[in-house]
Design an enzyme around this catalytic site. Sequence first.
Site, PDB file in Angstrom:
ATOM      1  CB  SER A 457      45.076  52.523  33.138  1.00  0.00           C
ATOM      2  OG  SER A 457      45.280  51.282  33.811  1.00  0.00           O
ATOM      3  CE1 TYR A 470      45.416  49.913  28.348  1.00  0.00           C
ATOM      4  CE2 TYR A 470      46.445  49.973  30.432  1.00  0.00           C
ATOM      5  CZ  TYR A 470      45.216  49.915  29.741  1.00  0.00           C
ATOM      6  OH  TYR A 470      44.261  50.109  30.250  1.00  0.00           O
TER       7      TYR A 470
HETATM    8  P1  NAD Z   1      36.298  46.223  27.199  1.00  0.00           P
HETATM    9  O1  NAD Z   1      37.146  45.397  26.252  1.00  0.00           O
HETATM   10  O2  NAD Z   1      35.501  45.192  27.997  1.00  0.00           O
HETATM   11  O3  NAD Z   1      35.260  47.328  26.545  1.00  0.00           O
HETATM   12  C1  NAD Z   1      35.873  48.313  25.739  1.00  0.00           C
HETATM   13  C2  NAD Z   1      35.050  48.621  24.725  1.00  0.00           C
HETATM   14  O4  NAD Z   1      35.408  49.643  23.974  1.00  0.00           O
HETATM   15  C3  NAD Z   1      34.311  47.535  23.700  1.00  0.00           C
HETATM   16  O5  NAD Z   1      33.140  47.443  23.536  1.00  0.00           O
HETATM   17  C4  NAD Z   1      35.006  47.665  22.466  1.00  0.00           C
HETATM   18  O6  NAD Z   1      34.295  47.165  21.343  1.00  0.00           O
HETATM   19  C5  NAD Z   1      35.107  49.250  22.524  1.00  0.00           C
HETATM   20  N1  NAD Z   1      36.316  50.066  21.579  1.00  0.00           N
HETATM   21  C6  NAD Z   1      37.675  49.490  21.423  1.00  0.00           C
HETATM   22  N2  NAD Z   1      37.981  50.173  20.686  1.00  0.00           N
HETATM   23  C7  NAD Z   1      37.112  51.063  20.136  1.00  0.00           C
HETATM   24  C8  NAD Z   1      37.173  52.262  19.130  1.00  0.00           C
HETATM   25  N3  NAD Z   1      38.247  52.505  18.567  1.00  0.00           N
HETATM   26  N4  NAD Z   1      36.154  52.839  19.025  1.00  0.00           N
HETATM   27  C9  NAD Z   1      35.048  52.496  19.640  1.00  0.00           C
HETATM   28  N5  NAD Z   1      34.955  51.858  20.650  1.00  0.00           N
HETATM   29  C10 NAD Z   1      35.938  50.880  21.100  1.00  0.00           C
HETATM   30  O7  NAD Z   1      37.332  46.990  28.072  1.00  0.00           O
HETATM   31  P2  NAD Z   1      36.955  47.862  29.408  1.00  0.00           P
HETATM   32  O8  NAD Z   1      37.924  46.954  30.516  1.00  0.00           O
HETATM   33  O9  NAD Z   1      35.794  47.802  29.753  1.00  0.00           O
HETATM   34  O10 NAD Z   1      37.748  48.877  29.150  1.00  0.00           O
HETATM   35  C11 NAD Z   1      37.294  50.222  29.074  1.00  0.00           C
HETATM   36  C12 NAD Z   1      38.433  51.331  29.621  1.00  0.00           C
HETATM   37  O11 NAD Z   1      38.886  50.921  30.693  1.00  0.00           O
HETATM   38  C13 NAD Z   1      39.488  51.137  28.385  1.00  0.00           C
HETATM   39  O12 NAD Z   1      39.975  52.456  28.083  1.00  0.00           O
HETATM   40  C14 NAD Z   1      40.394  50.421  29.346  1.00  0.00           C
HETATM   41  O13 NAD Z   1      41.945  50.876  28.946  1.00  0.00           O
HETATM   42  C15 NAD Z   1      40.173  51.020  30.664  1.00  0.00           C
HETATM   43  N6  NAD Z   1      40.746  50.066  31.705  1.00  0.00           N
HETATM   44  C16 NAD Z   1      40.417  48.802  31.720  1.00  0.00           C
HETATM   45  C17 NAD Z   1      40.887  48.045  33.003  1.00  0.00           C
HETATM   46  C18 NAD Z   1      40.599  46.586  33.273  1.00  0.00           C
HETATM   47  O14 NAD Z   1      41.225  46.189  33.835  1.00  0.00           O
HETATM   48  N7  NAD Z   1      39.640  46.208  32.518  1.00  0.00           N
HETATM   49  C19 NAD Z   1      41.998  48.751  33.933  1.00  0.00           C
HETATM   50  C20 NAD Z   1      42.303  50.026  33.615  1.00  0.00           C
HETATM   51  C21 NAD Z   1      41.728  50.693  32.602  1.00  0.00           C
END
Ligand code: NAD
Length: 587
Positions: A457, A470
């Site tokens: 991130s 985080y």
């Molecule tokens: P999201 O919540 O839409 O999707 C995350 C998915 O991961 C969900 O389907 C959830 O069920 C699954 N998950 C969570 N914990 C889990 C576990 N212990 N085991 C297996 N599956 C698990 O979120 P996203 O935004 O798509 O996030 C994906 C990645 O991107 C994450 O690592 C997040 O930190 C990172 N990220 C997101 C953003 C943002 O703005 N959305 C920004 C920077 C980084």
Amino acid sequence: MTVLRGARERWVRTGGVELGVAELGDPGRPTVVLVHGYPDSKEVWSEVATRLADRFHVVLYDVRGHGRSTAPQPLRGGFTLEKLTDDFLAVVDAVSPGRPVHLVGHDWGSVQSWEFVTVKRTEGRIASFTSISGPSLDHFGHWIDKRLRRPTPRRVGQLLGQGAKSWYVYLLHTPVLPERAWRGPLGKAWPRILERVERTPRGDGYPTGSLPRDAAHGAWLYRDNVRARLRRPRADAYAHAPVQLITPLGDVFLSDRLYDELERWAPQLTRRSLPARHWVPRTRPDQLAAWIGEFVTGVEDGRGAPAAGNGPYAERFGGQLVLVTGAGSGIGRASAYAFAEAGARVIAVDRDAEAAGRTAEMARLLGAPAAWAETVDVSDEQQMEKLAERVTAEHGVVDVLVNNAGIGMSGSFFDTTTEDWRKVLDVNLWGVVHGCRLFGKRMAERGQGGHIVNVASAAAYQPSRVLAAYSTSKAGVLMLSECLRAELAGEGIGVSAICPGLVNTNITATARFAGVGAEEELRLQKRVAKLYGWRNYPPEKVADAVLRAVVRNEAVVAVTPEARGARVLARVAPRVLRGLARVRPPV
Ligand code: NAD
């Protein structure tokens, strides 16, 4: 010991030599002819041949002077492409008199097969050609010519690059020396060299005992053809059958730039690539047999060559095995879909079984030749170990791993409990550690390369007073990726860290807010969701960055303008970022 168990052997006489031919499978089925390279004999194909034999009539022969085939006398002038074409025609006349054959060549087997498929006298005898790691000398000649005539810096770079990869070709042109080396120490050391450098499996009867003689004779393949053809390449070297080009990405002998203009020579071209070194018939027989089988069947059925997926990444990812964690939503789901569209086989992992199932189902509709759902909590080491064992046993070693699963966590440091810390580190950092360790290890053991993408991130390098837990987890992911990238570079395995800014996904709805009651947490989640919705950066764009990072082997990719801006500030003006970190966020 023969490595071609159950093969029927026969001899074919032609042009003063006797060729050792082996056949497997039902002669009533379409015939696939496998041509070996240098310094090999037909046994290099044993693993691929046995995998194809249940569906096809598989024919292998020892090129003149190799394996059980006799050598021409004199040797000089006995290995010209014209004579090799005579041999090929004699073999196909014997094994498949009334029906065109599907040709497959590796290394010099592919070099000579390009001649077969581009000369007039074989028209109607070849139904398709799969070329692996061996270009047409004519196409190569034109490729060099074009770069010499109009040398731009890029073209000169390409010439020098391929020139450096061809060091062994110059050596083979020296008289006597190669023969001495192969019949002496090199011949003895070769099996070990192959195991160490190419990571071919050991002790399966390959290479055969004829290796020193094969390699000594095979030097004439180079001497009789390379200089003459590169100097005066044929102008009409057009393929008269559909061609499937399979490019191993870690081939130390060939630059993939060689094939840039191949559509000109082979208009019906299907391109595929795979993480592998040069000796793919030994190291990736499953993948080769699958692609050869699909291609041959497509041509036989009149459907034409099957598309290797859609879009700009199809050539790079078609048929590859890709595992994405957190694939049930957001960035993970979008990445799984993007790989599916490119024709990859996708394993969608999520702790939410239903969501993973939906992703797998949609991935199949989008073009994945196969997609599976796995319900696993990435923070649970035992579950991850079982997953890695199951995946390896059922589908093989993963080519691309995307450690994406993650959860959000916000709040002041003193409000964040140890339990909160544990949760966010367990999923965001330990989940990535487990993925890298379990799947990365198998990738490294396979020895054919691959890629790991870790979704970090912008918070990994942009501090914030409300994101201690985080951001710490993501900084860990970023540094882990950098260290691993250094360690795995020698294995041909790339590691990329993706650092998105604000992306419109479901993460806002599930993020924890430390130090507030349930009602307030819900209110904050809704407000953050609104902010992310207003920002409206789609996860599909992050998915695109994931695929691009693999293709270009990028170390760290900041996605979204704010993430890129923060990365620049972190380098040139960290004080500004520190100032911003103190600002209380609007929600
Ligand atoms: P999201 O919540 O839409 O999707 C995350 C998915 O991961 C969900 O389907 C959830 O069920 C699954 N998950 C969570 N914990 C889990 C576990 N212990 N085991 C297996 N599956 C698990 O979120 P996203 O935004 O798509 O996030 C994906 C990645 O991107 C994450 O690592 C997040 O930190 C990172 N990220 C997101 C953003 C943002 O703005 N959305 C920004 C920077 C980084």
